[in-house]
Design an enzyme around this catalytic site. Structure first.
Site, PDB file in Angstrom:
ATOM      1  N   GLU A   1       7.573   2.780   8.781  1.00 18.14           N
ATOM      2  CA  GLU A   1       6.895   3.423   7.500  1.00 18.14           C
ATOM      3  C   GLU A   1       6.499   4.903   8.019  1.00 18.14           C
ATOM      4  OE1 GLU A   1       3.628   0.609   6.072  1.00 18.14           O
ATOM      5  OE2 GLU A   1       4.016  -0.358   7.659  1.00 18.14           O
TER       6      GLU A   1
ATOM      7  N   HIS B   1      -3.395   0.228   1.684  1.00 15.92           N
ATOM      8  CA  HIS B   1      -2.058   0.222   1.201  1.00 15.92           C
ATOM      9  C   HIS B   1      -2.388   0.837  -0.384  1.00 15.92           C
ATOM     10  CE1 HIS B   1       0.418  -0.653   4.491  1.00 15.92           C
ATOM     11  NE2 HIS B   1       0.338  -1.678   4.219  1.00 15.92           N
TER      12      HIS B   1
ATOM     13  N   HIS C   1       7.629   0.404   2.068  1.00 16.65           N
ATOM     14  CA  HIS C   1       7.193  -1.003   3.245  1.00 16.65           C
ATOM     15  C   HIS C   1       8.369  -1.959   3.275  1.00 16.65           C
ATOM     16  CE1 HIS C   1       4.520  -3.575   4.909  1.00 16.65           C
ATOM     17  NE2 HIS C   1       3.641  -2.862   4.938  1.00 16.65           N
TER      18      HIS C   1
END
Ligand code: BGC
Length: 375
Positions: free
Chosen positions: A339, A130, A201
């Site tokens: 996502e 991420h 997210h």
């Protein structure tokens, strides 16, 4: 004249009542803090149906999202915290966050463009997850409220930020429509060849955040294939059919019905934590990727995107250790994420669609989360 006057008063009253039926759950005072010399703020989006979403400039995060059930009762359906300190304590959950520069994992935190090898911040064992240690989920975004239903969020990520090449200018629009959709429109440009994969997210629970597990929700995923991973959750490059596996959600299926199956991919993820290869209709840019229905409340969430993949994650790393909104706890599998994205580890998998962004190109990505009710 009088009739026009009274009907406009009535319309105004109805509109403001629609707003008032929504109990605002977030206290902006609890977000009062300076981060990187900038004031953390809370912004509120509202539509004519009484839907309300709050967002903070820290990480571009969706903090709360009030959604009606089939009786019209509003519940906050996204996991999160009552205060900025709550979010700062639990960064590893990425609740509601904008993710960048690269959503999900890049193997060993490295990739190459041409002959140049880049080394990224490794924050998930040996991998980069991420966007690294201080990805976009932890940055202060410049936010402008265009109107009651729309926010514009901007960020400039400097050259070599977390190891990524080029100065990247990112723009996100969050637009709440009167059809109860949140349209997220991402755009980015970079002054050097780089890689990019932005996403959001948010963890949803259609019973309401903190109201138990999501295993009774029914999921439909418009995907014939997944990208299986190694034990560190990095895709191996294989594209595998979902047929006869617990990953087949092409027909509405209860999330929990096969989540404990004896399956290597389920074991690696401790549940669902996998990228689906979306079935794409070449005529449609943005198409329906997934839908989730929770029969008790009647809430239905549909996710539309123009991206090639979607990460389905069932909150398998949640352990309830941080108290959530209104003191509720978020244990194992009490939220799910959908996502929209390019496949994880694409920079190291030549057969996956390219995630390279060159200086003469504009990255663009649309994700729509749409709520409705059905009986
Ligand atoms: C990943 C999970 C990870 C989680 C972090 C998800 O997008 O797929 O593996 O643990 O993010 O909150």
């Amino acid at each position: 004249m009088r009739t026009i006057f009274f009907s406009s008063i009535l319309a105004m009253l109805l509109f403001s009542c629609a707003g008032k039926t929504v109990p605002s759950t977030i206290n902006p005072q609890a977000f009062n803090k300076l981060i990187d010399g900038k004031k953390v703020m809370i912004y509120t989006l509202k539509n004519q149906k009484g839907m309300e979403i709050t967002v903070t400039n820290w990480g571009g995060r969706i903090v709360s999202w009030l959604v009606p059930d089939k009786r019209g009762i509003m519940e906050d359906v996204v996991l999160g915290y009552d205060s900025i300190n709550g979010y700062l304590n639990a960064k590893e959950n990425y609740f509601g966050a904008a993710i960048g520069r690269y959503g999900n994992r890049i193997a060993n935190g490295e990739f190459s463009i041409g002959d140049i090898k880049y080394k990224l911040a490794q924050n998930n064992g040996i991998n980069s997850l991420h966007g690294g240690i201080n990805g976009f989920s932890g940055k202060m975004w410049e936010v402008v409220q265009n109107d009651i239903g729309e926010l514009s969020l901007k960020l400039v990520s400097p050259d070599m930020d977390e190891g990524y090449p080029g100065e990247l200018s990112v723009s996100m629009i969050y637009r709440l429509t009167n059809d109860n959709e949140l349209v997220i429109q991402y755009e980015a440009k970079c002054d050097k060849p780089t890689i990019i994969n932005l996403t959001n997210h948010s963890y949803f629970n259609l019973h309401g955040a903190g109201n138990g597990s999501v295993l009774d929700h029914l999921l439909t995923l418009n995907a014939n294939f997944i990208t299986p991973t190694d034990s560190t959750l990095v895709p191996t490059g294989e594209i595998r059919a979902v047929d006869n596996s617990p990953f087949d959600f092409r027909k509405p299926t209860i999330i929990g019905s096969r989540i404990n199956s004896e399956d290597q991919q389920i074991r690696f993820g401790r549940g669902y934590d996998i990228n689906y290869v979306l079935n794409k209709n070449p005529d449609q840019n943005v198409s329906l990727a997934a839908s989730v229905f929770e029969p008790e409340s009647g809430r239905l969430l549909e996710v539309f995107t123009d991206q090639p993949g979607i990460q389905f994650y069932t909150g398998n790393f949640l352990d309830g250790k941080y108290p959530g909104k209104k003191g509720k706890t978020y244990g194992y599998r009490t939220g799910f994420c959908l996502e929209t994205q390019h496949y994880p580890n694409s920079p190291n998998q030549p057969k996956f669609p390219s995630v390279q962004l060159d200086p003469d190109q504009v990255y663009s990505h649309t994700c729509i989360y749409k709520f409705s009710v059905k009986s």
